[in-house]
Write a protein that holds these residues in place. Structure first.
Motif, PDB file in Angstrom:
ATOM      1  N   UNK A 156       0.838  -1.205   0.000  1.00  0.00           N
ATOM      2  CA  UNK A 156       0.000   0.000   0.000  1.00  0.00           C
ATOM      3  C   UNK A 156       0.874   1.257   0.000  1.00  0.00           C
ATOM      4  N   UNK A 157       1.908   1.256   0.835  1.00  0.00           N
ATOM      5  CA  UNK A 157       2.815   2.405   0.864  1.00  0.00           C
ATOM      6  C   UNK A 157       3.552   2.530  -0.468  1.00  0.00           C
ATOM      7  N   UNK A 158       3.963   1.405  -1.027  1.00  0.00           N
ATOM      8  CA  UNK A 158       4.678   1.423  -2.296  1.00  0.00           C
ATOM      9  C   UNK A 158       3.800   1.934  -3.427  1.00  0.00           C
ATOM     10  N   UNK A 159       2.518   1.603  -3.391  1.00  0.00           N
ATOM     11  CA  UNK A 159       1.609   2.024  -4.463  1.00  0.00           C
ATOM     12  C   UNK A 159       1.415   3.536  -4.486  1.00  0.00           C
ATOM     13  N   UNK A 160       1.846   4.217  -3.430  1.00  0.00           N
ATOM     14  CA  UNK A 160       1.708   5.666  -3.368  1.00  0.00           C
ATOM     15  C   UNK A 160       2.801   6.385  -4.153  1.00  0.00           C
ATOM     16  N   UNK A 161       3.855   5.680  -4.534  1.00  0.00           N
ATOM     17  CA  UNK A 161       4.955   6.306  -5.259  1.00  0.00           C
ATOM     18  C   UNK A 161       4.504   6.768  -6.641  1.00  0.00           C
ATOM     19  N   UNK A 162       5.164   7.815  -7.134  1.00  0.00           N
ATOM     20  CA  UNK A 162       4.796   8.399  -8.426  1.00  0.00           C
ATOM     21  C   UNK A 162       4.835   7.381  -9.560  1.00  0.00           C
ATOM     22  N   UNK A 163       5.898   6.569  -9.585  1.00  0.00           N
ATOM     23  CA  UNK A 163       6.100   5.652 -10.710  1.00  0.00           C
ATOM     24  C   UNK A 163       5.663   4.227 -10.385  1.00  0.00           C
ATOM     25  N   UNK A 164       4.887   4.044  -9.337  1.00  0.00           N
ATOM     26  CA  UNK A 164       4.474   2.685  -8.958  1.00  0.00           C
ATOM     27  C   UNK A 164       3.534   2.104 -10.010  1.00  0.00           C
ATOM     28  N   UNK A 165       3.714   0.823 -10.316  1.00  0.00           N
ATOM     29  CA  UNK A 165       2.775   0.136 -11.209  1.00  0.00           C
ATOM     30  C   UNK A 165       2.509  -1.293 -10.721  1.00  0.00           C
ATOM     31  N   UNK A 166       3.582  -2.000 -10.302  1.00  0.00           N
ATOM     32  CA  UNK A 166       3.390  -3.382  -9.878  1.00  0.00           C
ATOM     33  C   UNK A 166       2.526  -3.460  -8.622  1.00  0.00           C
ATOM     34  N   UNK A 167       2.844  -2.640  -7.624  1.00  0.00           N
ATOM     35  CA  UNK A 167       2.081  -2.680  -6.378  1.00  0.00           C
ATOM     36  C   UNK A 167       0.634  -2.263  -6.595  1.00  0.00           C
ATOM     37  N   UNK A 168       0.389  -1.442  -7.612  1.00  0.00           N
ATOM     38  CA  UNK A 168      -0.988  -1.029  -7.898  1.00  0.00           C
ATOM     39  C   UNK A 168      -1.838  -2.186  -8.431  1.00  0.00           C
ATOM     40  N   UNK A 169      -1.189  -3.234  -8.935  1.00  0.00           N
ATOM     41  CA  UNK A 169      -1.937  -4.392  -9.417  1.00  0.00           C
ATOM     42  C   UNK A 169      -2.694  -5.086  -8.287  1.00  0.00           C
ATOM     43  N   UNK A 170      -2.200  -4.894  -7.067  1.00  0.00           N
ATOM     44  CA  UNK A 170      -2.820  -5.531  -5.905  1.00  0.00           C
ATOM     45  C   UNK A 170      -3.861  -4.631  -5.242  1.00  0.00           C
ATOM     46  N   UNK A 171      -4.183  -3.521  -5.881  1.00  0.00           N
ATOM     47  CA  UNK A 171      -5.079  -2.521  -5.297  1.00  0.00           C
ATOM     48  C   UNK A 171      -6.351  -3.110  -4.674  1.00  0.00           C
ATOM     49  N   UNK A 172      -7.037  -4.051  -5.331  1.00  0.00           N
ATOM     50  CA  UNK A 172      -8.293  -4.557  -4.749  1.00  0.00           C
ATOM     51  C   UNK A 172      -8.136  -5.230  -3.390  1.00  0.00           C
ATOM     52  N   UNK A 173      -6.948  -5.764  -3.089  1.00  0.00           N
ATOM     53  CA  UNK A 173      -6.791  -6.484  -1.818  1.00  0.00           C
ATOM     54  C   UNK A 173      -5.941  -5.717  -0.807  1.00  0.00           C
ATOM     55  N   UNK A 174      -5.454  -4.538  -1.162  1.00  0.00           N
ATOM     56  CA  UNK A 174      -4.596  -3.788  -0.248  1.00  0.00           C
ATOM     57  C   UNK A 174      -5.431  -3.074   0.814  1.00  0.00           C
ATOM     58  N   UNK A 175      -4.944  -3.046   2.051  1.00  0.00           N
ATOM     59  CA  UNK A 175      -5.692  -2.371   3.119  1.00  0.00           C
ATOM     60  C   UNK A 175      -5.688  -0.859   2.930  1.00  0.00           C
ATOM     61  N   UNK A 176      -6.654  -0.190   3.518  1.00  0.00           N
ATOM     62  CA  UNK A 176      -6.746   1.255   3.479  1.00  0.00           C
ATOM     63  C   UNK A 176      -6.859   1.790   4.905  1.00  0.00           C
ATOM     64  N   UNK A 177      -6.615   3.091   5.032  1.00  0.00           N
ATOM     65  CA  UNK A 177      -6.748   3.721   6.337  1.00  0.00           C
ATOM     66  C   UNK A 177      -5.394   3.953   6.982  1.00  0.00           C
ATOM     67  N   UNK A 178      -5.370   3.918   8.305  1.00  0.00           N
ATOM     68  CA  UNK A 178      -4.141   4.166   9.058  1.00  0.00           C
ATOM     69  C   UNK A 178      -3.351   2.863   9.113  1.00  0.00           C
ATOM     70  N   UNK A 179      -2.552   2.642   8.090  1.00  0.00           N
ATOM     71  CA  UNK A 179      -1.829   1.373   7.993  1.00  0.00           C
ATOM     72  C   UNK A 179      -0.404   1.469   8.511  1.00  0.00           C
TER      73      UNK A 179
END
Length: 591
Positions: free
Chosen positions: A67-90
């Motif tokens: 989730x933290x990695x998906x926040x990076x500007x150039x992230x793409x691989x970690x964004x593939x897991x978006x549906x199962x990644x937790x949200x909120x105060x992680x």
């Protein structure tokens, strides 16, 4: 010799043999084959307990880390897991799971030693791969190699995680990410290897406990001893963290500093500085890092803070406007989703909280929609708010929106406000618990987005220069390179007296290619929003900012300056939201 008759023991009544003579050859052969019944494969309780504890901790660490990695500007691989990644105060979950992984790794290693199970992962097994051997033996050897890859990856994750926690970024962010992907790949390989080794039964062995077999030299209570070692590692890591955090000692003085952005007066020499490494921001010579120097001085009922941070360029161009053949265009790269990283001003933020919780006093909530019943952020990165009714006092210095004019915006993080109709409809940005103090600022934007344009086409301009040549001269050398340094004393805003309301007639006299500021300074700061006074200057790759405020403003959206407050700082290098960050807060301490 004897006259008694010799009696021989009668042969057993082999009815099976007799019956077989009456059966066809195939059936007789099957009947002679013993039934193949093997007990289910099992594992000892200690291995099962440590395995699943480590598995849960690693999964929690990976999911929150992705989730933290998906926040990076150039992230793409970690964004593939978006549906199962937790949200909120992680943040809290990420740090706690990381500490648990470290503790369980030590406990697991100790258990292998105490229970004399090191042969399971002996590297000597790898020699099988060089010899003629069965498939099972080869799979076992490959599995041992995979184990050691896992151990190396987890230790790398732990080491780089500590570096990131202490504020080191750059290459360590990349190494940390690669190690996380290695662990993720191992999990898949681990399951596949065990399946091919022994099928489903091999996988189910970790759900079937049995007593640990005793061997000579084995510890009397190997599981208890290893868990104790893990607990010591866990407690030691937490104690080391809290005992090594920085304290910002507030010095006493009799005279307030001059707010000129110099920090050259004797008053600042009496204040012991704290240096905070911040990282994972945007820009900053592509390192995303900037070390911030912090000093604080109390003068009666006032407090003064001095901040100095690294930034190799002086950026004031916040969404400037350029005239094209078809009208005025606002320079930007992601203004439509509030994630500008090119044409923006430098900023600096400091947040005060009564809580030292992770994630900036538990105010940072990640993900596209961390509040299920409210809108998400336009940029899908997350929102700032608190969930326990607490408030963070946030000061924001904005170079082009009053920062160079002695103003620092007084803001806050708190309970999420209710969204209005436009925000619910996605037409206006929703900021959850992030807002300005009551009152008024003196800056507005010199443009208005046209319906459906998303700033890709022309915009409506609010005001035009009274004297175009003078306005252009005040902006200094115009260099549209986003890494260019704007001239000292340059002005990338227009005052009310220097501008007039837009009219087609005045616009017609302005040549195509003309650039004007995207910020207007109109009126004065008022109310609680005007509590902060500042002075700033950029020189030789550093910004220096001095701020003065009352110790206690009496405003309900401010926090009194007192012992035990915690603070975080953030550096923005010509970007809107992608600031640097640090994990460990600095504690405010008064003499």
């Amino acid at each position: 010799m004897t006259d008694q008759t010799l009696e021989l023991t009668a042969p057993p009544n082999d009815t099976k043999h007799k019956d077989q003579t009456k059966l066809p050859a195939a059936q007789g052969s099957a009947a002679r084959r013993p039934e193949d019944k093997q007990p289910p494969v099992r594992s000892d309780l200690g291995t099962i307990l440590l395995h699943w504890t480590l598995t849960i901790a690693i999964f929690a660490s990976l999911l929150t880390g992705l989730r933290l990695s998906s926040d990076a500007e150039d992230a793409w691989f970690s964004k593939l897991f978006e549906p199962i990644l937790p949200q909120g105060e992680i943040w809290t979950w990420h740090y706690l799971s990381a500490i648990f992984v470290l503790a369980v790794i030590f406990a697991y290693a100790a258990y292998m030693s105490f229970a004399r199970l090191k042969r399971r992962i002996s590297t000597k097994k790898a020699v099988v791969l060089t010899l003629p051997a069965s498939t099972k033996l080869r799979l076992s050897a490959v599995n041992v190699i995979a184990y050691w890859i896992l151990f190396g990856a987890v230790l790398t994750l732990s080491a780089t995680g500590v570096l990131l926690y202490l504020g080191h970024g750059g290459i360590w962010v990349t190494v940390h990410y690669i190690a996380a992907l290695t662990v993720l790949g191992y999990i898949v390989a681990h399951v596949v290897l065990h399946y091919f080794y022994g099928g489903i039964a091999q996988l189910l062995r970790l759900f079937r406990p049995q007593k640990l077999r005793r061997f000579p030299g084995m510890s009397r209570h190997p599981l208890a001893a290893s868990l104790a070692i893990g607990a010591v590692v866990l407690a030691g890591a937490v104690a080391l963290d809290f005992s090594t955090r920085d304290d910002l000692i507030v010095a006493n003085a009799t005279e307030l500093p001059t707010l000129d952005g110099e920090m050259s007066e004797a008053i600042w020499n009496s204040a012991k500085p704290v240096f905070v490494r911040t990282q994972q921001g945007s820009g900053l010579d592509k390192t995303g890092e900037s070390t911030v120097e912090i000093r604080a001085v109390q003068v009666g009922d006032k407090i003064a803070f001095g901040f100095r941070w690294e930034d190799s360029n002086r950026s004031l161009k916040r969404h400037p406007l350029i005239k094209a053949e078809d009208g005025w265009r606002m320079l930007n790269n992601r203004a439509d989703i509030s994630d500008e990283t090119d044409y923006y001003e430098d900023k600096f933020s400091v947040a005060f909280s009564k809580s030292d919780a992770f994630g900036g006093g538990a105010s940072t909530h990640m993900g596209p929609k961390p509040l299920s019943d409210k809108p998400g952020a336009f940029n899908y990165r997350g929102l700032h708010y608190t969930t326990d009714g607490s408030l963070l006092d946030v000061w924001q210095w904005k170079a082009a929106r009053g920062g160079m004019l002695g103003k620092v915006d007084d803001m806050w993080f708190g309970t999420p406000i209710e969204p209005n109709e436009a925000q619910v409809a996605g037409k206006k940005r929703y900021s959850a618990g992030y807002s300005a103090d009551e009152g008024k600022s003196f800056y507005i934007y010199n443009y208005k987005k046209k319906s459906g344009s998303n700033y890709e086409n022309t915009v409506d301009v609010l005001r035009l220069p009274v004297d175009v040549e003078k306005t252009i001269a005040q902006m200094g050398k115009i260099d549209l390179d986003v890494e260019a340094t704007d001239d000292p004393g340059s002005q990338w805003w227009m005052f009310e007296a220097e501008s007039v309301p837009y009219s087609p007639e005045i616009d017609a006299a302005i040549p195509v290619g003309t650039m004007i500021p995207g910020v207007l300074i109109i009126g004065e700061y008022e109310g609680s929003r005007a509590d902060l006074s500042g002075g700033s200057k950029w020189k030789d790759g550093y910004w220096t900012l001095e701020i003065i405020r009352d110790m206690d403003t009496g405003n309900h959206q401010d926090l009194p300056m007192e012992d035990g407050l915690y603070l975080w700082v953030a550096v923005f290098d010509h970007n809107q939201t992608r600031h640097t960050r640090h994990s460990r807060p600095v504690r405010l301490t008064f003499n």
